[in-house]
Design an enzyme around this catalytic site. Structure first.
Site, mmCIF file in Angstrom:
data_model
loop_
_atom_site.group_PDB
_atom_site.id
_atom_site.type_symbol
_atom_site.label_atom_id
_atom_site.label_comp_id
_atom_site.label_asym_id
_atom_site.label_seq_id
_atom_site.Cartn_x
_atom_site.Cartn_y
_atom_site.Cartn_z
ATOM 1 C CE1 TYR A 33 44.072 38.826 52.424
ATOM 2 C CE2 TYR A 33 46.142 39.529 53.380
ATOM 3 C CZ TYR A 33 45.204 39.601 52.370
ATOM 4 O OH TYR A 33 45.393 40.467 51.331
ATOM 5 N NE ARG A 52 41.635 45.200 56.891
ATOM 6 C CZ ARG A 52 42.679 45.795 56.320
ATOM 7 N NH1 ARG A 52 42.494 46.873 55.576
ATOM 8 N NH2 ARG A 52 43.897 45.360 56.491
ATOM 9 N NE ARG A 100 37.335 21.013 46.075
ATOM 10 C CZ ARG A 100 36.391 21.225 45.168
ATOM 11 N NH1 ARG A 100 35.456 20.313 44.975
ATOM 12 N NH2 ARG A 100 36.374 22.340 44.447
ATOM 13 C CG HIS A 102 31.438 24.010 45.900
ATOM 14 N ND1 HIS A 102 31.906 22.786 45.452
ATOM 15 C CD2 HIS A 102 31.969 24.936 45.076
ATOM 16 C CE1 HIS A 102 32.689 22.979 44.406
ATOM 17 N NE2 HIS A 102 32.746 24.275 44.158
ATOM 18 C CE LYS A 148 44.505 42.427 54.594
ATOM 19 N NZ LYS A 148 45.041 42.870 53.319
HETATM 20 N N1 PLP Z 1 43.907 47.296 49.032
HETATM 21 C C1 PLP Z 1 44.249 46.005 48.916
HETATM 22 C C2 PLP Z 1 43.682 45.203 47.797
HETATM 23 C C3 PLP Z 1 45.129 45.420 49.837
HETATM 24 O O1 PLP Z 1 45.457 44.126 49.730
HETATM 25 C C4 PLP Z 1 45.674 46.217 50.861
HETATM 26 C C5 PLP Z 1 46.589 45.641 51.847
HETATM 27 O O2 PLP Z 1 47.003 44.534 51.772
HETATM 28 C C6 PLP Z 1 45.298 47.559 50.941
HETATM 29 C C7 PLP Z 1 44.399 48.068 50.006
HETATM 30 C C8 PLP Z 1 45.832 48.454 52.019
HETATM 31 O O3 PLP Z 1 45.234 48.115 53.241
HETATM 32 P P1 PLP Z 1 46.007 48.369 54.612
HETATM 33 O O4 PLP Z 1 46.304 49.819 54.657
HETATM 34 O O5 PLP Z 1 45.025 47.959 55.648
HETATM 35 O O6 PLP Z 1 47.231 47.532 54.573
#
Ligand code: PLP
Length: 293
Positions: A33, A52, A100, A102, A148
């Site tokens: 996300y 990203r 479902r 894995h 992320k």
């Molecule tokens: N670290 C974590 C674990 C995050 O979830 C986030 C943003 O959600 C950040 C750092 C900061 O990232 P950004 O500056 O891209 O929002």
């Protein structure tokens, strides 16, 4: 005014927008996300967020997601149709919908794409002017925090601990006592020489889009920055501690657990960087080329 969401090719009223119970996001958190800030009706660092999410998809071997150009069109449509001037865009891409199991589903299964956009008030200037309090907790996340992914349970528990302690955030530290980041923001300190320290990029932290912008802003302002991990003990004795993130901007921290940082007021570096970051937002939202394609 209708509040619309995008789900797998369709713009739907938000309250009717749904995904299947077989979506791998809900069963395995097998999804990535992004959250982007909208200011003046335009995104902050749209290109950085697209880069990203593309990397996160590649690291998890999720293929067949819409291109950056298509995602841009969807984001732009939602911001326009929902008439957002100040708010956030949320993009989520899962490995798709399949019975479902894995292991990965058949290559023919397409990723599921959700995009939402909603109005959100800017972060409070009052909190930033006074400085915020954080608590600390051991970092119990997995070994790929640079991706992320929606697998956020440790972050959720860390943030809830902050909510219950009436704190702004939770700083995370390793068993060795090194500060990695916070539950949803990157962590920084200023040492006695005035050098800014923040954890280097790697598997232990998310490479924040705000972090990258703030490193550049600090260097432009002639403030030395070292990307090196620091201990919780160093943070407690620091001249300044602050956090950065898409929804946080630059947030001065004046208390960590029961310890007051320096004289208990936001420091010059954090205040300077916050002011410069606000100016940066105003500038990039006027000029963002990636949004205009
Ligand atoms: N670290 C974590 C674990 C995050 O979830 C986030 C943003 O959600 C950040 C750092 C900061 O990232 P950004 O500056 O891209 O929002």
């Amino acid at each position: 005014m209708p509040h619309l969401a995008y789900v797998n090719g369709r713009y739907l009223p938000h309250r009717h927008a749904q995904v299947s119970i077989d979506d791998r996001a809900s069963q395995f958190a097998d999804a990535v996300y992004e959250v982007t800030c909208i200011a003046n009706g335009r995104p902050v660092d749209h290109a950085g967020h697209l880069t990203r999410i593309t990397r996160s998809l590649k690291e998890l071997r999720i293929s067949g997601a819409p291109s950056a150009a298509v995602l841009t069109v969807i984001c732009r449509e939602l911001v326009r149709r929902n008439r957002i001037t100040r708010g956030i865009i949320y993009i989520q891409i899962s490995r798709g919908i399949a019975p479902r199991a894995h292991g990965f589903p058949a290559a023919s299964v397409k990723p599921s794409v959700i995009v939402t956009a909603r109005a959100v008030a800017p972060p409070s200037e009052t909190v930033a002017e006074q400085g915020a309090k954080v608590i600390t907790a051991e970092d119990i996340r997995w070994g790929r925090c640079d991706i992320k992914s929606t697998s956020l349970l440790p972050n959720v528990l860390a943030r809830q601990a902050a909510v219950e302690a009436k704190a702004f955030e939770t700083l995370l530290y390793t068993p060795e006592g090194m500060v990695t980041e916070a539950s949803a923001s990157n962590a920084w300190m200023v040492d006695k020489d005035g050098t800014i320290l923040t954890h280097p990029l790697g598997h232990e932290i998310l490479g924040g889009v705000t972090r990258a912008a703030v490193i550049k802003l600090a260097k432009d302002a002639g403030i030395p920055v070292k990307e090196r991990a620091f201990t919780l003990q160093e943070a407690l004795a620091a001249r300044e501690v602050f956090l950065t993130g898409t929804t946080t901007f630059v947030m001065p921290i004046v208390q960590v657990d029961d310890r007051v940082i320096a004289n208990g007021a936001p420091g010059t570096v954090a205040r300077t960087l916050r002011a410069r970051y606000l100016a940066y937002i105003a500038h990039v939202t006027e000029t963002d080329a990636a949004w205009n394609v």
